[in-house]
Design a protein around this motif. Structure first.
Motif, PDB file in Angstrom:
ATOM      1  N   UNK A 142       6.265   7.864   8.485  1.00 47.69           N
ATOM      2  CA  UNK A 142       6.892   7.718   6.944  1.00 47.69           C
ATOM      3  C   UNK A 142       8.043   6.379   6.986  1.00 47.69           C
ATOM      4  N   UNK A 143       7.875   5.450   6.367  1.00 53.01           N
ATOM      5  CA  UNK A 143       8.895   4.344   6.232  1.00 53.01           C
ATOM      6  C   UNK A 143      10.242   4.852   5.728  1.00 53.01           C
ATOM      7  N   UNK A 144      11.089   4.363   6.304  1.00 53.58           N
ATOM      8  CA  UNK A 144      12.738   4.948   6.077  1.00 53.58           C
ATOM      9  C   UNK A 144      13.203   4.500   4.566  1.00 53.58           C
ATOM     10  N   UNK A 145      12.547   3.606   4.002  1.00 56.90           N
ATOM     11  CA  UNK A 145      12.811   3.556   2.562  1.00 56.90           C
ATOM     12  C   UNK A 145      12.269   4.471   1.653  1.00 56.90           C
ATOM     13  N   UNK A 155       0.897  -1.245  -0.043  1.00 54.30           N
ATOM     14  CA  UNK A 155      -0.071   0.032   0.052  1.00 54.30           C
ATOM     15  C   UNK A 155       0.999   1.071  -0.149  1.00 54.30           C
ATOM     16  N   UNK A 156       1.862   1.352   0.959  1.00 55.55           N
ATOM     17  CA  UNK A 156       2.873   2.421   0.800  1.00 55.55           C
ATOM     18  C   UNK A 156       3.679   2.794  -0.591  1.00 55.55           C
ATOM     19  N   UNK A 157       3.785   1.460  -1.295  1.00 56.36           N
ATOM     20  CA  UNK A 157       4.580   1.706  -2.325  1.00 56.36           C
ATOM     21  C   UNK A 157       3.715   2.357  -3.572  1.00 56.36           C
ATOM     22  N   UNK A 158       2.459   2.040  -3.617  1.00 56.53           N
ATOM     23  CA  UNK A 158       1.398   2.435  -4.385  1.00 56.53           C
ATOM     24  C   UNK A 158       0.853   3.954  -3.796  1.00 56.53           C
ATOM     25  N   UNK A 159       1.214   4.072  -2.572  1.00 61.14           N
ATOM     26  CA  UNK A 159       0.827   5.757  -2.071  1.00 61.14           C
ATOM     27  C   UNK A 159       2.031   6.678  -2.652  1.00 61.14           C
TER      28      UNK A 159
END
Length: 238
Positions: free
Chosen positions: A233-236, A72-76
């Motif tokens: 917010x993820x570190x990546x 989901x985060x990648x698509x965000x």
């Protein structure tokens, strides 16, 4: 007309996926849609080909299940819509569902996460900013929010991988930052793909993961309140 980014994760279950997504797209009541999809390791090529036939703006194929939160985060990070909506590949949505979500979001300046009820006893209808809503601390299933909300609250917390409580934590951060979460008052959806109560290896994995995530959820919320740090917010992600 404002754009909506629909974020969808798929893995196998072709017939259910086609049934729910066909309905979601045909009866949304809104035409400016950007579809973003990650397939988390389907072995059934029919699912992949079906999504491709919809001409999504983004269609990422993972060779293994990367988990809901990361996907989901990648698509965000790739979404460009004025609004964003997480939809499931096993939830039947009602007529005009997306147009109604947009309408309520525009009517409520402090709108947080909103959704179409499907998983619990319906909360009572209350008045908020001159409109009727089913105010609820946590929104499950379909999750809709605007770009400003996303930029304020941030991404889905990946600490809860592989399963459970990420939606509760997302809703918790929304409330702590002053937003109201709710279901639309007169619409319902149907979760046709759930496996609650089944005795399968996958369900046992989910139940075990959920138990661990429930314990982590309380610790996470306590730490957030202590430090008053609710944006994630993820570190990546740069």
């Amino acid at each position: 007309m404002k754009k909506v980014s629909l974020i969808l994760l798929t893995i196998d279950r072709f017939e259910i996926t086609r049934k729910t997504i066909d309905r979601a797209l045909k009866n949304s009541g809104h035409s400016n849609i950007e579809l973003l999809v990650i397939d988390n390791g389907s072995t059934d090529r029919k699912v992949i080909d079906y999504i491709a036939s919809l001409n999504p703006a983004v269609h990422i194929l993972h060779d293994e299940n990367k988990g809901m939160q990361y996907s989901q985060n990648l698509l965000l990070t790739k979404s460009t819509g004025d609004y964003i909506c997480f939809i499931g590949n096993d939830i039947l949505l009602p007529e005009n569902w997306l147009a109604d979500l947009i309408f309520f979001n525009d009517c409520i300046p402090d709108s947080g996460i909103s959704g179409i009820h499907c998983v619990m006893h319906k909360p009572e209808i209350v008045e908020h900013n001159s409109v009727s809503i089913r105010k609820n601390e946590t929104v499950f299933g379909t999750m809709f929010f605007n770009r400003k909300w996303f930029e304020t609250v941030g991404y889905v917390n990946e600490c809860f991988a592989p399963y459970g409580m990420d939606d509760s934590e997302y809703s918790f951060r929304s409330r702590r930052m002053g937003f109201v979460n709710y279901y639309l008052p007169n619409l319902s959806s149907e979760h046709i793909g759930h496996d609650v109560g089944e005795d399968s290896a996958y369900r046992r994995m989910k139940d075990e993961a959920l138990s661990k995530s429930e314990a982590l959820f309380k610790i996470s919320c306590d730490n957030m309140d202590k430090n008053q740090m609710y944006y994630y917010k993820p570190n990546w992600i740069e």
